[in-house]
Design a protein around this motif. Structure first.
Motif, PDB file in Angstrom:
ATOM      1  N   ASP A 434       0.842  -1.204   0.000  1.00 44.99           N
ATOM      2  CA  ASP A 434       0.000   0.000   0.000  1.00 44.99           C
ATOM      3  C   ASP A 434       0.875   1.250   0.000  1.00 44.99           C
ATOM      4  O   ASP A 434       1.696   1.444   0.895  1.00 44.99           O
ATOM      5  N   PRO A 435       0.702   2.150  -0.996  1.00 43.00           N
ATOM      6  CA  PRO A 435       1.543   3.345  -1.055  1.00 43.00           C
ATOM      7  C   PRO A 435       1.114   4.466  -0.118  1.00 43.00           C
ATOM      8  O   PRO A 435       1.954   5.174   0.438  1.00 43.00           O
ATOM      9  N   ALA A 436      -0.183   4.657   0.069  1.00 48.74           N
ATOM     10  CA  ALA A 436      -0.682   5.828   0.797  1.00 48.74           C
ATOM     11  C   ALA A 436      -0.822   5.578   2.284  1.00 48.74           C
ATOM     12  O   ALA A 436      -0.621   6.493   3.090  1.00 48.74           O
ATOM     13  N   THR A 437      -1.185   4.358   2.657  1.00 49.62           N
ATOM     14  CA  THR A 437      -1.275   3.989   4.072  1.00 49.62           C
ATOM     15  C   THR A 437      -0.419   2.746   4.265  1.00 49.62           C
ATOM     16  O   THR A 437      -0.924   1.623   4.215  1.00 49.62           O
ATOM     17  N   PRO A 438       0.885   2.932   4.447  1.00 51.20           N
ATOM     18  CA  PRO A 438       1.804   1.793   4.486  1.00 51.20           C
ATOM     19  C   PRO A 438       1.387   0.727   5.496  1.00 51.20           C
ATOM     20  O   PRO A 438       0.771   1.017   6.527  1.00 51.20           O
ATOM     21  N   TYR A 439       1.773  -0.489   5.184  1.00 49.01           N
ATOM     22  CA  TYR A 439       1.347  -1.675   5.923  1.00 49.01           C
ATOM     23  C   TYR A 439       1.570  -1.575   7.428  1.00 49.01           C
ATOM     24  O   TYR A 439       0.754  -2.052   8.224  1.00 49.01           O
ATOM     25  N   TRP A 459      -2.298  -8.866   3.678  1.00 52.18           N
ATOM     26  CA  TRP A 459      -2.248  -9.290   2.288  1.00 52.18           C
ATOM     27  C   TRP A 459      -0.923  -8.857   1.679  1.00 52.18           C
ATOM     28  O   TRP A 459      -0.573  -7.671   1.740  1.00 52.18           O
ATOM     29  N   LYS A 460      -0.208  -9.790   1.104  1.00 56.45           N
ATOM     30  CA  LYS A 460       1.038  -9.471   0.406  1.00 56.45           C
ATOM     31  C   LYS A 460       0.689  -9.094  -1.033  1.00 56.45           C
ATOM     32  O   LYS A 460       0.832  -9.891  -1.963  1.00 56.45           O
ATOM     33  N   GLY A 461       0.227  -7.880  -1.191  1.00 56.96           N
ATOM     34  CA  GLY A 461      -0.235  -7.429  -2.497  1.00 56.96           C
ATOM     35  C   GLY A 461       0.178  -6.003  -2.783  1.00 56.96           C
ATOM     36  O   GLY A 461       1.003  -5.421  -2.076  1.00 56.96           O
ATOM     37  N   GLU A 462      -0.389  -5.435  -3.833  1.00 55.30           N
ATOM     38  CA  GLU A 462      -0.083  -4.073  -4.267  1.00 55.30           C
ATOM     39  C   GLU A 462      -1.356  -3.241  -4.294  1.00 55.30           C
ATOM     40  O   GLU A 462      -2.463  -3.767  -4.451  1.00 55.30           O
ATOM     41  N   GLY A 463      -1.190  -1.927  -4.151  1.00 55.54           N
ATOM     42  CA  GLY A 463      -2.302  -1.006  -4.284  1.00 55.54           C
ATOM     43  C   GLY A 463      -2.853  -0.547  -2.951  1.00 55.54           C
ATOM     44  O   GLY A 463      -2.475  -1.041  -1.885  1.00 55.54           O
TER      45      GLY A 463
END
Length: 495
Positions: A434-439, A459-463
């Protein structure tokens, strides 16, 4: 939140349906279901956008302007709903899509496909929070003034003259907000909206609040849980804001998050992230010195607009090919594609009209946040931010000084209070890309909510956001929790 805290988890959604609200009898059995304060009726179109389909209903709920004077002046909150599709109805599920400043009335119909499984047992409900869109929405600046500022204000000032223009523009924006909002400007905090949420719960006739918060909506959900722990039903927080971070902390988090997303994007292209970052940073420097021409008459691509255009497609992996095309065009001297992306982020349509999400975002976040970093403080942290990200660091650092500069009302706190002892379990969903609210914010939110309350799903994902983003594992876990009350194991990982 900074200006790059996108209000929706849908990233590059091509179009958002827009609806206004009107009263009128719907003939529904709200009294039987416990709701007595809402008069649901057909939704009206808003502007050029048509009304949503007939399954959607709208209403207005009156709430106190000032919650310390509950019997005083009121304001109207615009709500929208679609009834549950199945017979085994559990109640209402209230959504907030983030921002702050996002219109739930606009977003809810376009999100309904993602939430179709949840709609089997819940009425899908959302609203425009106070100060947003149809709920006394604030407009701080006219469209022509916005476009002029985009062309003349450098959000990464390099000289003292540019710094003065930067601060002057920030102060002018605040004055415009105060003029338009009037006394509402002191009553649009997250705490005010959390209290509104409990009034919405009562009006819907629900004993507990079932809630789905995305991005800033996670902070709003946490504040609600702190204020009303005994009223928390099944609450899901996705794309989680770090409640322990102050102003500089949020900016640092987002610098890390966006650079992490950029690195992942560059690696997907087979590029070395360090070299690719350096090349993009060099491109931005060239644009700063000499803005690029575009296909739009009278408009050039400035460094600020270019950076905004790069930011938008990082919100979803589906946007990465769009970013590649835009960067390649810019390297060849054409800024049209990056400008189009920036316009999408800034809600600018083809006729030159701008949306007001950022206006509402600013009045809410500047009332929430008591910190007002100075230019001197920004200069001190600037090297650190630029080391973290040569692309995003400078803009996000300077933003801390400009966002609430010379704001007309003081802020309320350094960080929000979200501790919720006694609350039912709250599902906290974090996405590692997650770019805007980092994990990292997901674990911190769970810790702040308290032992036995916050339950983390990774979730190990993108977006930006996890639910409905392509992971059957995430969707199944969230659906089981919301529909059946099955709480996953704390720390469950979906890859």
């Amino acid at each position: 939140m900074t200006r790059f805290h996108r209000w929706t988890a849908l990233g590059l959604a091509a179009a958002l349906l827009t609806a206004g609200c009107t009263g009128g009898s719907s003939g529904e059995d709200d009294a039987e279901r416990g709701g007595t304060a809402l008069d649901w009726g057909r939704c009206k179109p808003s502007g050029d956008a048509p009304a949503p389909g007939e399954e959607w209903q709208c209403a207005t709920l009156q709430v106190p302007l000032d919650w310390s004077k509950p019997g005083g002046e009121t304001i109207g909150l615009a709500l929208i709903r679609a009834r549950a599709t199945g017979d085994d109805r559990l109640g209402s599920l209230l959504f907030n899509f983030g921002g702050p400043g996002g219109s739930g009335v606009e977003m809810m119909p376009s999100y309904a496909g993602t939430a179709a499984k949840l709609r089997e047992r819940y009425d899908l409900v959302s609203w425009d929070p106070r100060g947003v869109a149809a709920s006394e929405g604030v407009r701080c600046r006219a469209d022509k003034e916005i476009q002029a500022a985009e062309a003349t204000v450098d959000t990464t000032p390099d000289t003292s003259a540019e710094e003065q223009v930067f601060l002057g523009d920030a102060a002018d924006f605040g004055k415009g907000c105060q003029k338009d909002a009037g006394k509402l400007i002191g009553h649009v905090s997250t705490t005010d909206s959390a209290r509104d949420m409990d009034r919405i719960r009562q009006a819907l006739g629900d004993e507990k609040l079932n809630y789905f918060g995305i991005s800033y909506g996670t902070e709003l959900g946490g504040v609600y849980a702190h204020l009303f722990p005994g009223k928390v039903g099944r609450m899901t927080l996705d794309a989680v804001v770090d409640p322990s971070a102050d102003t500089l902390g949020h900016a640092r988090n987002q610098t890390l998050g966006f650079q992490r997303a950029l690195n992942n994007y560059l690696e997907s292209r087979g590029s070395d992230p360090e070299q690719g970052t350096r090349e993009i940073a060099d491109l931005l420097q060239r644009i700063d010195a000499d803005p690029l021409p575009t296909s739009t008459p009278g408009r050039k691509l400035t460094q600020t607009l270019a950076l905004t255009g790069i930011i938008l497609p990082l919100y979803t992996k589906d946007g990465w090919p769009v970013l590649t095309s835009a960067l390649e065009a810019a390297e060849k001297g054409d800024g049209s594609e990056l400008l189009a992306l920036a316009d999408g982020y800034n809600e600018r349509d083809a006729s030159g009209r701008y949306g007001t999400t950022t206006h509402s975002q600013r009045v809410i976040s500047c009332l929430d946040d008591s910190q007002r970093p100075t230019m001197e403080q920004t200069r001190k942290v600037l090297p650190e931010f630029e080391r973290i990200s040569p692309v995003f660091g400078a803009s996000l650092a300077w933003d801390t000084a400009g966002w609430c500069h010379d704001w007309p009302v003081p802020g309320r706190h350094r960080t929000p209070e979200v501790s919720a002892p006694g609350s039912a379990p709250i599902l906290v969903v974090g996405n590692t890309g997650d770019p805007a609210t980092p994990y990292e914010g997901a674990r911190r939110m769970a810790d702040e909510l308290g032992e036995g309350v916050g339950v983390v799903l990774t979730w190990k994902g993108e977006g930006h956001g996890a639910y409905g983003s392509g992971s059957d594992c995430v969707d199944s876990a969230v659906n089981a929790y919301v529909l059946k009350g099955t709480v996953p194991r704390d720390g469950k990982v979906c890859s």
